[in-house]
Structures are given as C-alpha cells and as structure tokens.
Design an enzyme around this catalytic site. Sequence first.
Site, short mmCIF file in Angstrom:
data_model
loop_
_atom_site.label_atom_id
_atom_site.label_comp_id
_atom_site.label_asym_id
_atom_site.label_seq_id
_atom_site.Cartn_x
_atom_site.Cartn_y
_atom_site.Cartn_z
N GLY A 32 -1.54 -35.18 6.59
CA GLY A 32 -1.05 -36.25 5.35
C GLY A 32 -2.36 -36.53 4.68
O GLY A 32 -3.49 -35.98 4.52
N LEU A 34 -2.37 -36.43 1.35
CA LEU A 34 -2.40 -35.15 0.73
C LEU A 34 -3.04 -35.04 -0.73
O LEU A 34 -3.01 -36.23 -1.26
CB LEU A 34 -0.97 -34.59 0.56
CG LEU A 34 -0.05 -34.43 2.07
CD1 LEU A 34 1.05 -33.77 1.91
CD2 LEU A 34 -0.92 -33.50 2.91
N HIS A 35 -3.49 -33.88 -1.06
CA HIS A 35 -4.35 -33.70 -2.26
C HIS A 35 -4.07 -32.62 -2.82
O HIS A 35 -3.29 -31.86 -2.17
CB HIS A 35 -5.61 -34.31 -2.27
CG HIS A 35 -6.46 -33.29 -1.16
ND1 HIS A 35 -6.65 -32.02 -1.06
CD2 HIS A 35 -6.82 -33.79 -0.01
CE1 HIS A 35 -7.16 -31.50 0.07
NE2 HIS A 35 -7.57 -32.83 0.82
N ALA A 36 -4.57 -32.25 -4.03
CA ALA A 36 -4.33 -31.01 -4.71
C ALA A 36 -4.62 -29.49 -3.81
O ALA A 36 -3.89 -28.50 -4.05
CB ALA A 36 -5.21 -30.78 -5.94
N HIS A 38 -4.06 -29.38 -0.59
CA HIS A 38 -2.74 -29.10 0.08
C HIS A 38 -1.71 -28.61 -0.54
O HIS A 38 -1.01 -27.72 -0.15
CB HIS A 38 -2.15 -30.62 0.92
CG HIS A 38 -3.11 -31.07 1.91
ND1 HIS A 38 -3.77 -32.27 1.58
CD2 HIS A 38 -3.52 -30.59 3.15
CE1 HIS A 38 -4.62 -32.56 2.55
NE2 HIS A 38 -4.45 -31.57 3.49
N LYS A 151 -9.07 -22.49 3.09
CA LYS A 151 -10.35 -21.98 3.49
C LYS A 151 -11.66 -23.10 3.50
O LYS A 151 -12.66 -22.73 3.80
CB LYS A 151 -10.86 -20.90 2.38
CG LYS A 151 -10.18 -19.51 2.52
CD LYS A 151 -10.97 -18.77 1.67
CE LYS A 151 -10.14 -17.28 1.47
NZ LYS A 151 -10.97 -16.24 0.88
N GLN A 156 -11.59 -23.18 11.21
CA GLN A 156 -10.53 -23.13 11.54
C GLN A 156 -9.58 -22.47 11.36
O GLN A 156 -8.74 -21.68 12.29
CB GLN A 156 -9.70 -24.64 11.07
CG GLN A 156 -8.28 -24.91 11.45
CD GLN A 156 -7.84 -26.25 10.74
OE1 GLN A 156 -7.98 -27.14 11.38
NE2 GLN A 156 -7.18 -26.24 9.86
N MET A 187 -11.97 -30.78 -2.08
CA MET A 187 -11.26 -31.73 -1.97
C MET A 187 -11.00 -32.06 -0.27
O MET A 187 -11.07 -30.82 0.31
CB MET A 187 -10.00 -31.69 -2.66
CG MET A 187 -10.19 -31.78 -4.07
SD MET A 187 -8.31 -31.96 -4.70
CE MET A 187 -8.96 -32.15 -6.56
N ARG A 190 -11.20 -37.08 3.70
CA ARG A 190 -12.07 -37.89 4.01
C ARG A 190 -12.86 -38.40 3.00
O ARG A 190 -13.95 -39.16 3.14
CB ARG A 190 -13.10 -37.43 5.11
CG ARG A 190 -12.25 -37.09 6.42
CD ARG A 190 -13.22 -36.65 7.63
NE ARG A 190 -12.44 -36.79 8.80
CZ ARG A 190 -11.97 -35.65 9.39
NH1 ARG A 190 -11.64 -34.47 9.08
NH2 ARG A 190 -11.13 -35.93 10.73
#
Length: 280
Positions: A32, A34-36, A38, A151, A156, A187, A190
């Site tokens: 959640g 969310l930003h560009a 995501h 990326k 991860q 982006m 956090r």
Amino acid sequence: MIETITELDALRARVREWKQQGLRVGFVPTMGNLHAGHYSLVMLARQYADRVVSSVFVNPTQFGPNEDFTRYPRTPEADMSGLEGAGCDVLWLPTVESMYPFGVELAARVHVPGVSSVLEGAHRPGHFDGVCTVVGRLFNQVQPDVAAFGKKDYQQLAVIRQLVTDLAFPIQILAGSIVREPDGLAMSSRNQYLSADERPRAAEIRKVLIAMREGLLAGQSRAQVEADAARRLTEVGYVVDYTVVRRHDLSEPADGEQAARVALIAAKLGRTRLIDNLEF
Ligand code: PAF
C-alpha cells in the site's frame, strides 16, 4: 471499475472465472501507500496478462522489532483510485488473521537460503523470510500466471526468483524499472518520512551510485569505489549500511572483472532507511 475483494473464497471464484474464459492473470503484491513505481508495475503486468490483481497487505512478518510496521503509511482510498487508474481489475485486501490463520508465531515460514543472507538480509535479519512467507501465500491465493516486482528492491527480486524456481511456482516473474523523482530519488513509500531538511540530501544516493559506476568504468578498484561512496554519504549526514558492487546475481565480482554489475546502497538519513541500486 476496480473490484475490492476481502474474502479468499471470493478471490478464488473471480480468478477461476477468468481462467475458465482462458484469460491470463497478472499480479502485483504491495504494502500500500502506492506511488508511480507501483502503478508502473500494474501497467507492466497488464502487458502480459488480461486481468490484473493487486494486493495491499502490510506484512508484519517482514518487519524487524525496531522497524516501522506500526507507523508504515496506510492510504487505502488513494491506493484504490490509483490502482483503478493504472488498470488494475481486483484489489485483494487480506487481513492479518486470514493471511496467518494460526497466528504469526505459528505461521509456516519460507526460507530461501544463500541470496537471502547477504546485504539486506544481513542488516535486516529475518526480513526475506517474512517476504517469502507472505509472497508464497499470496501466490497460492491469487494463482497468477505472471507477477511483477520492482528493481528498486533488487535483492528482493533475486530472492523471489529463487523462491519461484525452487518451489516450482508456475509463475513468470517480471522486473519493473525503478521510477524516480525529478532529482533522481527512487520512489518509495518511506520517502515521506524524510524531513524538509533531509529531502534534498536524499537525492545524493543516486549521484553516488553514478559515481560508483563511473569510478569502476574508469578503472578504479572495487574497494576504492565502495569506500569513496561510503565516505561521500557519511559526509552529508548518512549512516551507511553498505555501498557495494556485485555481479547481477549478487555474488562478489573479482577485482577488475568487467562482467555486468550492479552498485547497491543502503543508508539511513535521520530515521529513514533508503535503498537504491544501479545496474551496468
Ligand atoms: O515489496 C513489497 O512491497 C513487499 O516486500 C511485498 C513483495 C509486497 C511483500 O510484502
């Protein structure tokens, strides 16, 4: 119109219906806020799938005891309209109780050895176990054909690829490019923890990554480049976790090796821990 689903049976029924129609299902797991970045993953998944599911679940098992689980930003309304705009069909909203029916303590854990233990794994013990534990569950819940990961979280992505191969999930993993602010800051949810004074200095990470690449390409040693990067960040007020150059599989390159590499940084600015990377 995006559909919000909060019950696993309803999610399974929707996905089953799509698959009976021969449609390919894409998946973008998120926490959640969310930003560009995501939304670009949703758009990427859309290129490989007829329908896209995105989950929003702030996963308690991937946060350490002194990390930001309770203060992690939660913005459900904005997330829903942003996902709809990006072309997401279903927003999957599991609860902690449905994700971990036996409770977090008794949850079956997924551990991917090797790649999980270095860098982020060394600085955030148990983090990738929590990520794999929830991503395995999400894959079983959604049963997608493709799933997209950014990326920005380079390690991860490597851990998830190993998880998918090792446990034979029939899912194609897509890697989305890092999306940046105009000054180069990657982006991240956090970033909003940064104070007005810290925010301009947050862009330094990207500049240091570029300097690492240039230094190596100019023939400087890896040790020199890594030490210079750490010093430069420390000088502008960061507490550095690591500034390293690795092969794309995150193993350590030999000195002078010219194979494809990636520079990775993790460092704290005040209370905000930032990570970023640059492949070359
Ligand atoms: O990258 C994230 O946001 C999380 O680690 C993920 C993959 C959604 C698992 O909780």
